[in-house]
Design an enzyme around this catalytic site. Structure first.
Site, PDB file in Angstrom:
ATOM      1  N   GLU A 138      68.315  60.026  67.909  1.00 18.77           N
ATOM      2  CA  GLU A 138      68.055  59.177  68.725  1.00 18.77           C
ATOM      3  C   GLU A 138      67.041  58.586  67.559  1.00 18.77           C
ATOM      4  OE1 GLU A 138      67.737  57.376  71.763  1.00 18.77           O
ATOM      5  OE2 GLU A 138      65.987  56.340  70.884  1.00 18.77           O
TER       6      GLU A 138
ATOM      7  N   TYR B   4      63.086  50.268  96.724  1.00 13.88           N
ATOM      8  CA  TYR B   4      63.402  51.652  97.636  1.00 13.88           C
ATOM      9  C   TYR B   4      62.236  52.481  97.048  1.00 13.88           C
ATOM     10  CZ  TYR B   4      66.117  51.882  93.007  1.00 13.88           C
ATOM     11  OH  TYR B   4      66.198  51.690  91.743  1.00 13.88           O
TER      12      TYR B   4
HETATM   13  C1  LIG Z   1      67.909  46.102  85.879  1.00 15.34           C
HETATM   14  C2  LIG Z   1      68.878  47.265  85.886  1.00 15.34           C
HETATM   15  C3  LIG Z   1      69.131  48.282  87.010  1.00 15.34           C
HETATM   16  C4  LIG Z   1      69.738  49.101  86.831  1.00 15.34           C
HETATM   17  N1  LIG Z   1      70.069  50.091  87.924  1.00 15.34           N
HETATM   18  C5  LIG Z   1      70.932  51.087  87.759  1.00 15.34           C
HETATM   19  C6  LIG Z   1      70.998  51.985  88.989  1.00 15.34           C
HETATM   20  O1  LIG Z   1      70.470  51.774  89.941  1.00 15.34           O
HETATM   21  N2  LIG Z   1      72.077  52.786  88.868  1.00 15.34           N
HETATM   22  C7  LIG Z   1      72.726  53.042  87.484  1.00 15.34           C
HETATM   23  O2  LIG Z   1      73.413  53.969  87.580  1.00 15.34           O
HETATM   24  N3  LIG Z   1      72.635  52.135  86.719  1.00 15.34           N
HETATM   25  C8  LIG Z   1      71.586  51.194  86.703  1.00 15.34           C
HETATM   26  N4  LIG Z   1      71.484  50.454  85.457  1.00 15.34           N
HETATM   27  C9  LIG Z   1      72.345  50.494  84.309  1.00 15.34           C
HETATM   28  C10 LIG Z   1      71.644  51.763  83.343  1.00 15.34           C
HETATM   29  O3  LIG Z   1      70.282  51.477  83.121  1.00 15.34           O
HETATM   30  C11 LIG Z   1      72.644  51.787  82.311  1.00 15.34           C
HETATM   31  O4  LIG Z   1      73.793  51.694  82.282  1.00 15.34           O
HETATM   32  C12 LIG Z   1      72.276  53.193  81.489  1.00 15.34           C
HETATM   33  O5  LIG Z   1      70.919  53.233  81.289  1.00 15.34           O
HETATM   34  C13 LIG Z   1      73.048  52.952  80.144  1.00 15.34           C
HETATM   35  O6  LIG Z   1      73.009  54.540  79.525  1.00 15.34           O
HETATM   36  P1  LIG Z   1      73.282  54.693  78.105  1.00 15.34           P
HETATM   37  O7  LIG Z   1      72.766  56.169  77.704  1.00 15.34           O
HETATM   38  O8  LIG Z   1      74.813  54.455  77.712  1.00 15.34           O
HETATM   39  O9  LIG Z   1      72.729  53.550  77.197  1.00 15.34           O
HETATM   40  P2  LIG Z   1      71.059  53.440  76.974  1.00 15.34           P
HETATM   41  O10 LIG Z   1      70.139  54.062  78.174  1.00 15.34           O
HETATM   42  O11 LIG Z   1      70.711  52.244  76.552  1.00 15.34           O
HETATM   43  O12 LIG Z   1      70.535  54.496  75.602  1.00 15.34           O
HETATM   44  C14 LIG Z   1      71.028  54.276  74.319  1.00 15.34           C
HETATM   45  C15 LIG Z   1      69.896  54.986  73.562  1.00 15.34           C
HETATM   46  O13 LIG Z   1      70.542  54.934  72.109  1.00 15.34           O
HETATM   47  C16 LIG Z   1      69.577  54.693  71.326  1.00 15.34           C
HETATM   48  N5  LIG Z   1      70.064  53.988  70.188  1.00 15.34           N
HETATM   49  C17 LIG Z   1      70.374  52.792  70.041  1.00 15.34           C
HETATM   50  N6  LIG Z   1      70.669  52.582  68.755  1.00 15.34           N
HETATM   51  C18 LIG Z   1      70.715  53.500  67.910  1.00 15.34           C
HETATM   52  C19 LIG Z   1      71.034  53.871  66.890  1.00 15.34           C
HETATM   53  N7  LIG Z   1      71.552  52.930  65.834  1.00 15.34           N
HETATM   54  N8  LIG Z   1      70.824  55.219  66.169  1.00 15.34           N
HETATM   55  C20 LIG Z   1      70.198  56.105  67.193  1.00 15.34           C
HETATM   56  N9  LIG Z   1      70.132  55.731  68.522  1.00 15.34           N
HETATM   57  C21 LIG Z   1      70.168  54.651  68.989  1.00 15.34           C
HETATM   58  C22 LIG Z   1      68.388  53.999  72.052  1.00 15.34           C
HETATM   59  O14 LIG Z   1      67.100  53.831  71.479  1.00 15.34           O
HETATM   60  C23 LIG Z   1      68.558  54.740  73.346  1.00 15.34           C
HETATM   61  O15 LIG Z   1      67.792  55.720  73.534  1.00 15.34           O
HETATM   62  C24 LIG Z   1      70.616  49.236  85.838  1.00 15.34           C
HETATM   63  C25 LIG Z   1      70.348  48.550  84.581  1.00 15.34           C
HETATM   64  C26 LIG Z   1      69.570  47.346  84.458  1.00 15.34           C
HETATM   65  C27 LIG Z   1      69.543  46.440  83.316  1.00 15.34           C
END
Ligand SMILES: Cc1cc2nc3c(=O)[nH]c(=O)nc-3n(C[C@H](O)[C@H](O)[C@H](O)COP(=O)(O)OP(=O)(O)OC[C@H]3O[C@@H](n4cnc5c(N)ncnc54)[C@H](O)[C@@H]3O)c2cc1C
Length: 389
Positions: free
Chosen positions: A34, A217
Site C-alpha cells: 500500500e 442513512y
Molecule cells: C461517493 C461515492 C459513494 C460510494 N458508495 C458506495 C456504496 O454505497 N457501496 C459500494 O459498494 N461502493 C460505493 N462506492 C464505490 C467504492 O467506494 C469503490 O468502488 C471502492 O472503494 C473501490 O475499492 P478498491 O479497493 O478497488 O479501490 P480503492 O478504495 O481506491 O483502493 C485503492 C488502494 O490502492 C492504493 N494505491 C493506489 N495506487 C497505488 C500504488 N501505485 N502503489 C501502492 N498502493 C496504491 C490506494 O492508496 C488505495 O488504498 C462509492 C464511491 C463513491 C465515490
C-alpha cells in the site's frame, strides 16, 4: 525472474484487503503493498447489499462486520422537490429470506479496520505500507513490482487493486485517465443526536431532484448519520481528500423541499469527490498480471455496488487461482467470469443516475412509471445484483 510463489497485491483498499484474505484462505502466500503511510479509508458510509454480505460470510468476517453495521428498514426513493415517495423496498425478513443475507450500511473506516485486522492476523499475509508501486514487469516464470524507493518485489502473480488511478492498469491496458462524468459528491457524517428527530429515518433514503440528489442513512449501529449530496458541476480536481464548497452546494440545491434543505443545513464541512468512471472493457489481464475493483471497472455509485464488485472480484479470483492449471489461465477465467456482471453494474449505474437526476417532463415520466409499482416487483428488479455469485 524468480520462482517466488507469493502473490503480490498492489493497493490496500477494500478490494486489495479482501483479495489478500480470499487468497490466504486458499492457502496462498500474499504480499500486499500500500502506498499510504497507514492503512485506512477516507470517506463516509457504504451501502452493502446481501450479495456482499454473502462474500463476507465466505471470507470468515461476517461476525465483526455485523457488529459494526446498521441494518436499515427500507430503501426509499423520494422526489426532492415535492417530497413525494416514489418507491419503497422493505428490507425485512422477506427480503433477507429472499437473498439469504441482510442489507447493511457500514462506515468505510470500520469495514476497512475489520478487513485489515483479519489480514494482519493471517500468517500467510504480509502487509506493507509506504510502498508505492511505480512499475511492473513479468516473464513466463513470475512478476516483479518496482517501488518508489527502488525496491523490487517478486511473486508468481500480481493483482492491481490500486483503484481509480491505477498504475497497474497503465501497464496492462494503457487507456489513459478515467472519464470525468460532470458529477461531484459531497459527503459528511454527523452524530445521530445532531439530526432533528423528525428527520432521523432508519432507512436508506434517496431524494431525487433535477441534476442532483441527496442520500442518507444511519451508520455504526445507528450512532452516526451519513449524508451524500451529488450534483452536476464543472469541477475537475483529481483526488478524494478535498473540502467541498458549501456555497456551490446550496446554490445547486435551491428549490428543494424543506426536509432536504434542513438536512443540508446541518453540515458545515463537506468532503468532495469528483466522480469518474470508465467504459467497461472485456479484458483486463495480461499474462500473470490482472486488475480488480476500481482499477478494473470504476463505476458511478448510483447502484451502491463499486466496493461490492471489488469484493466479489476478490472471491472469484482466489477461486480461479485455486482451480486453474496455471496463473495466466486462472486470470483469463477470472476476467471472463467478472466482465459482464461488472459491466452491467457500470452501465446501469449511469442509467440510474439519469433516473435520479431527471427534470421537467422526464421527472413526470419517472413519477408515472413508478406509481403503484409493487414493492416486491421493485425488489426483484435488483435480484440480478443481490442474488450474488
Ligand atoms: C461517493 C461515492 C459513494 C460510494 N458508495 C458506495 C456504496 O454505497 N457501496 C459500494 O459498494 N461502493 C460505493 N462506492 C464505490 C467504492 O467506494 C469503490 O468502488 C471502492 O472503494 C473501490 O475499492 P478498491 O479497493 O478497488 O479501490 P480503492 O478504495 O481506491 O483502493 C485503492 C488502494 O490502492 C492504493 N494505491 C493506489 N495506487 C497505488 C500504488 N501505485 N502503489 C501502492 N498502493 C496504491 C490506494 O492508496 C488505495 O488504498 C462509492 C464511491 C463513491 C465515490
Amino acid at each position: 525472474m524468480s520462482d517466488n510463489e507469493e502473490i503480490l497485491v498492489i493497493g490496500g483498499g477494500i478490494g486489495g484487503m479482501t483479495a489478500a484474505l480470499a487468497l490466504a484462505r486458499q492457502g496462498r502466500s500474499v504480499l500486499l503493498a500500500e502506498q499510504a503511510p497507514e492503512f485506512g479509508e477516507v470517506g463516509a458510509g457504504l451501502q452493502v447489499g446481501p450479495n456482499v454480505m454473502r462474500m463476507f460470510d465466505r471470507l470468515g468476517v461476517i461476525e465483526p462486520v455485523r457488529d459494526i453495521a446498521f441494518f436499515p428498514d427500507n430503501l426509499i426513493l423520494r422526489d426532492a422537490l415535492d417530497s413525494a415517495e416514489l418507491v419503497r423496498i422493505p428490507l425485512d425478513r422477506e427480503f433477507r429470506d429472499r437473498f439469504g443475507y441482510p442489507y447493511a450500511t457500514i462506515h468505510r473506516a470500520d469495514l476497512h479496520a475489520v478487513l485489515t485486522a483479519a489480514c494482519a492476523e493471517h500468517p500467510q499475509i504480509r502487509l506493507r505500507t509506504n510502498c508505492k508501486v511505480v512499475g511492473v514487469e513479468q516473464d513466463e516464470r513470475g512478476v516483479r513490482a518496482l517501488t518508489e524507493s527502488g525496491e523490487e518485489l517478486a511473486g508468481t502473480a500480481l493483482i492491481g487493486a490500486d483503484g481509480l488511478w491505477s498504475t497497474v492498469r497503465e501497464h496492462v491496458l494503457g487507456d489513459g485517465e478515467p472519464r470525468v462524468t460532470g458529477h461531484v459528491a459531497y459527503r459528511a457524517v454527523l452524530p445521530m443526536e445532531e439530526v432533528p428527530e423528525h428527520l432521523r429515518s432508519n432507512s436508506v433514503v434517496l431524494w431525487a431532484g433535477p441534476d442532483l440528489h441527496l442520500a442518507h442513512y444511519p451508520l455504526r449501529r445507528g450512532e452516526l448519520f451519513n449524508m451524500g449530496a451529488i450534483f452536476h458541476s464543472h469541477r475537475y480536481q483529481r483526488g478524494a481528500n478535498v473540502f467541498g464548497d458549501p456555497e456551490e452546494l446550496h446554490e445547486q440545491f435551491k428549490g428543494v423541499c424543506g426536509e432536504v434543505e434542513t438536512l443540508l443545513g446541518k453540515i458545515d464541512e463537506w468532503r468532495m469527490w469528483v466522480l469518474r468512471d470508465r467504459d467497461p472493457v472485456e479484458h483486463w489481464s495480461k499474462g500473470r498480471i490482472t486488475l480488480l475493483g476500481d482499477a478494473a471497472h470504476p463505476t458511478l455509485q448510483y447502484l451502491a455496488q463499486g466496493a461490492g464488485m471489488a469484493v466479489e472480484d476478490a472471491w472469484t479470483l482466489a477461486a480461479q487461482l485455486d482451480s486453474a492449471p496455471d496463473v495466466p489461465s486462472a486470470l483469463r477465467e477470472y476476467e471472463r467470469l467478472r466482465s459482464v456482471r461488472t459491466a452491467r453494474v457500470t452501465l446501469l449505474s449511469r442509467l440510474y443516475g439519469e433516473l435520479y437526476h431527471a427534470s421537467g417532463v422526464t421527472r413526470a415520466v419517472r413519477a408515472q412509471m413508478l406509481e403503484g409499482w409493487p414493492a416486491a416487483a421493485a425488489r426483484e428488479s435488483f435480484a440480478w445484483i443481490y442474488n450474488g455469485i
